[in-house]
Scaffold this active site. Structure first.
Site, PDB file in Angstrom:
ATOM      1  N   LEU A 146       0.678  -0.976  -0.233  1.00 27.33           N
ATOM      2  CA  LEU A 146      -0.013  -0.518   0.219  1.00 27.33           C
ATOM      3  C   LEU A 146       0.982   1.644   0.165  1.00 27.33           C
ATOM      4  O   LEU A 146       1.815   1.993   0.891  1.00 27.33           O
ATOM      5  CB  LEU A 146      -0.950   0.269   1.342  1.00 27.33           C
ATOM      6  CG  LEU A 146      -2.244  -0.940   1.517  1.00 27.33           C
ATOM      7  CD1 LEU A 146      -2.467  -1.154   2.048  1.00 27.33           C
ATOM      8  CD2 LEU A 146      -3.142  -1.125   0.433  1.00 27.33           C
ATOM      9  N   GLU A 147       0.894   2.259  -1.088  1.00 15.08           N
ATOM     10  CA  GLU A 147       1.534   3.178  -1.391  1.00 15.08           C
ATOM     11  C   GLU A 147       1.463   4.644  -0.440  1.00 15.08           C
ATOM     12  O   GLU A 147       1.603   5.664  -1.146  1.00 15.08           O
ATOM     13  CB  GLU A 147       2.189   2.668  -2.570  1.00 15.08           C
ATOM     14  CG  GLU A 147       3.235   2.104  -3.288  1.00 15.08           C
ATOM     15  CD  GLU A 147       3.744   2.171  -3.971  1.00 15.08           C
ATOM     16  OE1 GLU A 147       3.810   3.428  -4.888  1.00 15.08           O
ATOM     17  OE2 GLU A 147       3.618   1.026  -4.707  1.00 15.08           O
ATOM     18  N   ASN A 148      -0.002   4.635  -0.102  1.00 13.84           N
ATOM     19  CA  ASN A 148      -0.772   5.514   0.329  1.00 13.84           C
ATOM     20  C   ASN A 148      -1.379   5.840   1.282  1.00 13.84           C
ATOM     21  O   ASN A 148      -2.441   6.310   1.966  1.00 13.84           O
ATOM     22  CB  ASN A 148      -1.462   5.790  -0.275  1.00 13.84           C
ATOM     23  CG  ASN A 148      -1.782   5.877  -2.344  1.00 13.84           C
ATOM     24  OD1 ASN A 148      -1.429   6.418  -2.573  1.00 13.84           O
ATOM     25  ND2 ASN A 148      -2.261   4.802  -3.324  1.00 13.84           N
ATOM     26  N   GLN A 168       8.101   1.637   1.114  1.00 17.24           N
ATOM     27  CA  GLN A 168       8.970   2.777  -0.039  1.00 17.24           C
ATOM     28  C   GLN A 168       9.867   3.489   1.151  1.00 17.24           C
ATOM     29  O   GLN A 168       9.176   2.796   2.379  1.00 17.24           O
ATOM     30  CB  GLN A 168       7.615   3.892  -0.009  1.00 17.24           C
ATOM     31  CG  GLN A 168       6.178   3.269  -1.522  1.00 17.24           C
ATOM     32  CD  GLN A 168       5.766   4.541  -2.075  1.00 17.24           C
ATOM     33  OE1 GLN A 168       5.654   5.657  -2.748  1.00 17.24           O
ATOM     34  NE2 GLN A 168       4.793   5.274  -0.960  1.00 17.24           N
TER      35      GLN A 168
END
Length: 565
Positions: free
Chosen positions: A390-392, A421
């Site tokens: 999940l990059e948000n 990230q």
């Protein structure tokens, strides 16, 4: 960070000596009632809320009855369990509990007057009583009572939690009722001699009984799954589960049948090797080589299918094979290829998120939805586990709930990977880092993405630019020094310059970083203070871009990973 933690306990001692806990415990009057619900934890964690999934009921040790609460601090979480109780304004209440453990706190907030707390530094064995009193304000009708441990301290056990005082309208703690029959029983992870049985949580249950062909074979006091072993190959068995508490045993749930394998058909739930190579497989065509699962190089030990899709149910996921984009790849072929990879000792997992992932888990309901839907997909397609990409951002409290619930359903063969990230792992205060530490007993590997990133701080406080061996090693060092086990740390990089917007490094740079971290050789200007020979390995985006480049990445990095000490 370690130095700050070492100062916390002496500070608590100073505060206690200064009189914060000097209130004498009052004596309950005859008309007083216990306004706490399930204070003996005979109905599991009903009525209680525990932070970061830190609480569970246990059958030993207990002070009275058949169950007690065990809470375990982890990382930045103190292992707090709390309950909101209904009280009467302008009234005095006696708060107490039986404690087995060190540096355990008991307190109340929202009293409308002076919030109180007390604690025990005791290190001796056995239970001891903690007690204090509080007085409610003129308009206070609800108060939060709690217990928690302390950073860096082991788990503790609490029993017979009570709040005696005037009835505020909520009545006294009722006796437990016999729990309902468990639903959702399912079988997974079959082998020639065993399988995993799982079921849904039953409210008010202190534990569960597992029946095999009508005979009780297991008692489960924590979680909602059981490993059944010692079975015969190629044999079908019938299983039922009942829930119990202090009031007695409830009705058995519906029977479910499980059949063991023949013993010669490969590995239905392979274990991940000590040093593993992870590759993401694209369920879409973006110019990289279109692959079937069967086309993925044998160098890869973990294949992360990208990606799950969000549903209209918060936290819920599904998977839709892009048959048209993959040249007519059918679902039956896809499932058969997954089974073949697993038979060859590989793990095939489902990745959740990606650059455009919209899945959010922000409350207990969505956490349950994620766990239930992910487990359903594991059963349908044969996935060995999941990947969190999940990059948000994510909510560590509820993502932890979801992952623990899913792990309980999936059993010991469950594979969990994460792909944060670089910015997500700069501090243990970040949501990803908090989640990884909160479920530290579960993750297989955290493959941080060392790409599409600007310059970042290393564990030595210096700034490093992406694209160098120093960037890989100095940032991996943050995870290694921040609490993750070396076996849970992997290096994530693009397989080719086309795989990411920036951050590509040649396979030789990746191999140098692996040697630097595991052996202390081939380092750049940064060299870790010690070596980490247990380092799990490396990850790449993606197997498709790797294939497009002639498998240059996996053919170079794979043997290096598998040859680590």
């Amino acid at each position: 960070m370690n130095r700050i933690r070492s100062l916390a306990i002496p500070l608590a001692v100073t505060l206690a000596a200064g009189g914060l806990t000097a209130l004498a415990a009052g004596t309950a009057q005859a008309a007083d009632v216990n306004v706490v619900r399930n204070g003996g934890f005979e109905s599991g964690l009903a009525n209680w809320t525990c932070t970061a999934g830190s609480g569970a009921t246990v059958s030993s040790p207990v002070f009275a009855g058949a169950a007690a609460l065990k809470a375990t601090p982890a990382g930045q979480d103190k292992g707090q369990c709390s309950q909101v109780v209904t009280v009467k304004p302008n009234s005095t209440y006696t708060l107490s509990e039986q404690v087995n453990g060190s540096y355990v706190y008991l307190g109340a907030t929202g009293t409308g007057t002076q919030d109180v707390s007390t604690w025990t530094p005791g290190t001796g064995g056995g239970f001891q009583k903690l007690s204090t009193t509080f007085t409610t304000g003129p308009s206070t009708t609800q108060v939060t009572v709690y217990t928690h441990g302390w950073y860096g301290q082991p788990g503790f056990v609490v029993d017979e939690f009570s709040v005696f005082g005037p009835d505020g309208g909520g009545g006294t703690d009722p006796s437990p009722t016999i729990p309902a029959a468990p639903a959702g029983s399912a079988v997974s992870g079959q082998s020639a001699s065993g399988l995993t049985l799982s079921w849904n949580t039953v409210g008010g249950a202190a534990g569960y009984y597992v029946y095999q062909d009508g005979v009780r074979v297991k008692t489960v006091t924590s979680g909602t799954s059981a490993q059944i072993t010692g079975l015969a190959a190629s044999t079908s068995y019938s299983f039922q589960v009942s829930a119990y508490n202090a009031a007695g045993e409830g009705t058995k749930g519906a029977a479910v049948t499980g059949t063991t394998t023949s013993g010669g058909g490969g590995n239905p739930s392979p274990s991940v090797p000590k040093h593993a190579l992870t590759g993401y497989w694209q369920n879409f065509n973006n110019g990289a080589t279109v692959q079937k699962i069967s086309d993925v190089s044998a160098q890869y030990d973990i294949i992360a299918v990208s990606f799950a899709d969000a549903t209209t149910t918060p936290g819920g996921i599904t998977f839709n094979l892009d048959s048209a984009g993959l040249g007519g790849y059918t679902v039956p072929q896809f499932k058969a290829d997954i089974a073949a990879k697993k038979a060859a000792g590989k793990s095939v997992i489902l990745s959740i998120g990606g650059e455009k992932g919209t899945i959010s888990v922000n409350d207990s309901a969505s956490a349950a939805n994620l766990a239930n839907s992910a487990y359903a997909l594991m059963q349908e397609y044969g996935f060995t586990g999941i990947d969190i990409d999940l990059e948000n951002g994510l909510n560590p409290t509820y993502m932890t709930q979801a992952l623990r619930a899913l792990a309980a359903k999936a059993g010991s063969s469950f594979v969990l990977t994460m792909a944060p990230q670089t910015i997500d792992m700069q501090s243990t205060q970040g949501g990803y880092f908090k989640t990884a530490l909160a479920v530290k007993d579960i993750p297989t590997v955290v493959n941080m993405q060392y790409y599409n990133s600007g310059a970042m701080l290393g564990c030595d406080g210096k700034v490093y630019s992406q694209g160098s061996v120093d960037f890989l090693t100095a940032l991996a060092c943050i995870q290694l020094e921040g609490g993750l086990d070396p076996s849970q740390v992997g290096i994530g990089v693009p397989a080719s310059p086309s795989g990411a917007g920036s951050g590509y490094v040649a396979p030789t740079v990746v191999n140098n970083a692996l040697d630097c971290l595991a052996k202390g050789t081939s380092c750049g200007t940064f060299k870790p203070s010690k070596t980490y020979p247990g380092l799990r390995g490396a990850m790449t985006w993606s197997t498709n871009w790797d294939a497009k480049a002639g498998s240059a990445w996996s053919n170079a990095v794979g043997p290096k990973v598998h040859g680590l000490p």
